[in-house]
Design a protein around this motif. Structure first.
Motif, PDB file in Angstrom:
ATOM      1  N   CYS A  16       0.573  -1.262   0.386  1.00  0.00           N
ATOM      2  CA  CYS A  16      -0.173  -0.211   0.131  1.00  0.00           C
ATOM      3  C   CYS A  16       0.746   1.263  -0.108  1.00  0.00           C
ATOM      4  N   CYS A  17       1.524   1.025  -0.612  1.00  0.00           N
ATOM      5  CA  CYS A  17       2.762   2.211  -0.820  1.00  0.00           C
ATOM      6  C   CYS A  17       2.523   3.903  -1.852  1.00  0.00           C
ATOM      7  N   TYR A  18       1.454   3.771  -1.613  1.00  0.00           N
ATOM      8  CA  TYR A  18       0.914   5.372  -2.133  1.00  0.00           C
ATOM      9  C   TYR A  18       1.590   5.949  -3.619  1.00  0.00           C
ATOM     10  N   SER A  19       2.423   6.883  -3.032  1.00  0.00           N
ATOM     11  CA  SER A  19       3.124   7.928  -3.616  1.00  0.00           C
ATOM     12  C   SER A  19       4.845   7.220  -3.610  1.00  0.00           C
ATOM     13  N   GLY A  20       4.558   5.952  -2.585  1.00  0.00           N
ATOM     14  CA  GLY A  20       6.153   5.206  -2.446  1.00  0.00           C
ATOM     15  C   GLY A  20       7.192   6.178  -1.350  1.00  0.00           C
ATOM     16  N   GLY A  21       6.764   6.529  -0.218  1.00  0.00           N
ATOM     17  CA  GLY A  21       7.248   7.670   0.499  1.00  0.00           C
ATOM     18  C   GLY A  21       8.374   7.080   1.449  1.00  0.00           C
ATOM     19  N   PHE A  22       7.399   5.637   2.236  1.00  0.00           N
ATOM     20  CA  PHE A  22       7.956   4.752   2.445  1.00  0.00           C
ATOM     21  C   PHE A  22       9.598   4.091   2.076  1.00  0.00           C
ATOM     22  N   VAL A  49       4.090  -2.076  -3.578  1.00  0.00           N
ATOM     23  CA  VAL A  49       2.718  -2.568  -4.389  1.00  0.00           C
ATOM     24  C   VAL A  49       2.071  -1.314  -3.648  1.00  0.00           C
ATOM     25  N   ASP A  50       0.930  -1.180  -4.931  1.00  0.00           N
ATOM     26  CA  ASP A  50      -0.203   0.003  -4.587  1.00  0.00           C
ATOM     27  C   ASP A  50      -1.055  -0.623  -5.535  1.00  0.00           C
ATOM     28  N   THR A  51      -2.801  -0.410  -5.015  1.00  0.00           N
ATOM     29  CA  THR A  51      -3.480  -0.535  -6.492  1.00  0.00           C
ATOM     30  C   THR A  51      -4.266   0.788  -7.330  1.00  0.00           C
ATOM     31  N   TRP A  94      10.338 -10.775   3.386  1.00  0.00           N
ATOM     32  CA  TRP A  94      11.700  -9.671   2.982  1.00  0.00           C
ATOM     33  C   TRP A  94      12.158  -9.478   4.484  1.00  0.00           C
ATOM     34  N   ASP A  95      13.121  -8.864   4.592  1.00  0.00           N
ATOM     35  CA  ASP A  95      13.718  -8.421   6.002  1.00  0.00           C
ATOM     36  C   ASP A  95      13.038  -7.188   6.975  1.00  0.00           C
ATOM     37  N   ILE A  96      12.093  -6.452   5.834  1.00  0.00           N
ATOM     38  CA  ILE A  96      11.665  -5.673   6.655  1.00  0.00           C
ATOM     39  C   ILE A  96      10.320  -5.098   5.368  1.00  0.00           C
ATOM     40  N   VAL A  97       8.926  -5.120   6.312  1.00  0.00           N
ATOM     41  CA  VAL A  97       7.371  -4.792   5.634  1.00  0.00           C
ATOM     42  C   VAL A  97       6.953  -3.435   6.325  1.00  0.00           C
ATOM     43  N   ILE A  98       6.491  -2.942   5.341  1.00  0.00           N
ATOM     44  CA  ILE A  98       6.003  -1.543   5.055  1.00  0.00           C
ATOM     45  C   ILE A  98       4.454  -1.657   5.234  1.00  0.00           C
ATOM     46  N   LEU A  99       3.465  -1.854   6.033  1.00  0.00           N
ATOM     47  CA  LEU A  99       2.289  -1.771   5.683  1.00  0.00           C
ATOM     48  C   LEU A  99       1.593  -0.665   5.830  1.00  0.00           C
TER      49      LEU A  99
END
Length: 197
Positions: A16-22, A49-51, A94-99
């Motif tokens: 759910c990355c939206y504009s990719g900030g993280f 990943v985002d829709t 993955w080592d780090i997952v951002i949700l």
């Protein structure tokens, strides 16, 4: 941003990355990823990943604006649940997952059903986080954050995923999102960093 300080050499996935900030902050911190996606193997790619196609186009623009290598960061248009289930079936981790899902509980009236959605998403995210890895999970739903149910929901997700979690860091909005004391509803952002075992 804090994420850039823990990302060096790590395999990072931004769901759910939206504009990719993280994702961009992780890339600036030296993240790397070896990721399998639908019929394609992406080597040394940090993946978001985002829709939303417009959001992903903005994320790709942000790569150029931040002078990052477009060959090292990739954004995929896919439903978060579908992507994570596919990753799980391929034993990807993955080592780090951002949700950071969109607002799932716009009001207290839908808090119960939204809690189930947060629980399911976080359970999948925990399953694709390598054991000992980190899950940075977020909520922008005021009803969830202000009700104090987010941590309980995460514990339920850990039970579903058959994982143990430890809270390493909990924060709210950054300084660019000030909160007016006369409007406590403005404190709706929650960001929790978990160690997933």
């Amino acid at each position: 941003m804090f994420l850039s300080t823990i990302s060096h050499g790590q395999r990072v996935l931004d769901v759910c990355c939206y504009s990719g900030g993280f994702a961009l902050n992780a890339a600036k911190g030296g993240a790397m990823s070896i990721t399998g996606t639908v019929n394609v193997i992406l080597s040394d790619i940090l993946l978001g990943v985002d829709t939303s196609l417009p959001a992903l186009e903005l994320a790709r623009e942000n790569i150029a604006l931040n002078n990052l290598d477009p060959e090292k960061t990739s954004f995929l248009r896919e439903d978060a649940t579908v992507f994570m289930k596919g990753a799980l079936s391929r034993n990807d981790s993955w080592d780090i997952v951002i949700l950071d899902p969109p607002k799932l509980a716009p009001s207290r009236k839908v808090l119960q059903s939204a809690s189930g959605m947060y629980r399911n998403l976080n359970s999948l995210a925990m399953k694709i986080t390598r054991r000992g890895g980190l899950l940075m999970t977020c909520s922008c739903s005021g009803a969830m954050t202000q009700s104090g149910t987010f941590l309980r929901t995460l514990q339920g997700a850990a039970s579903m995923a058959e994982r143990k979690i430890t809270v390493l860091r909990q924060s709210g909005a950054g300084c660019d999102h000030p909160i007016d004391p006369s409007y406590p509803e403005g404190a709706y952002l929650s960001n929790i960093l978990l160690r997933v075992l």
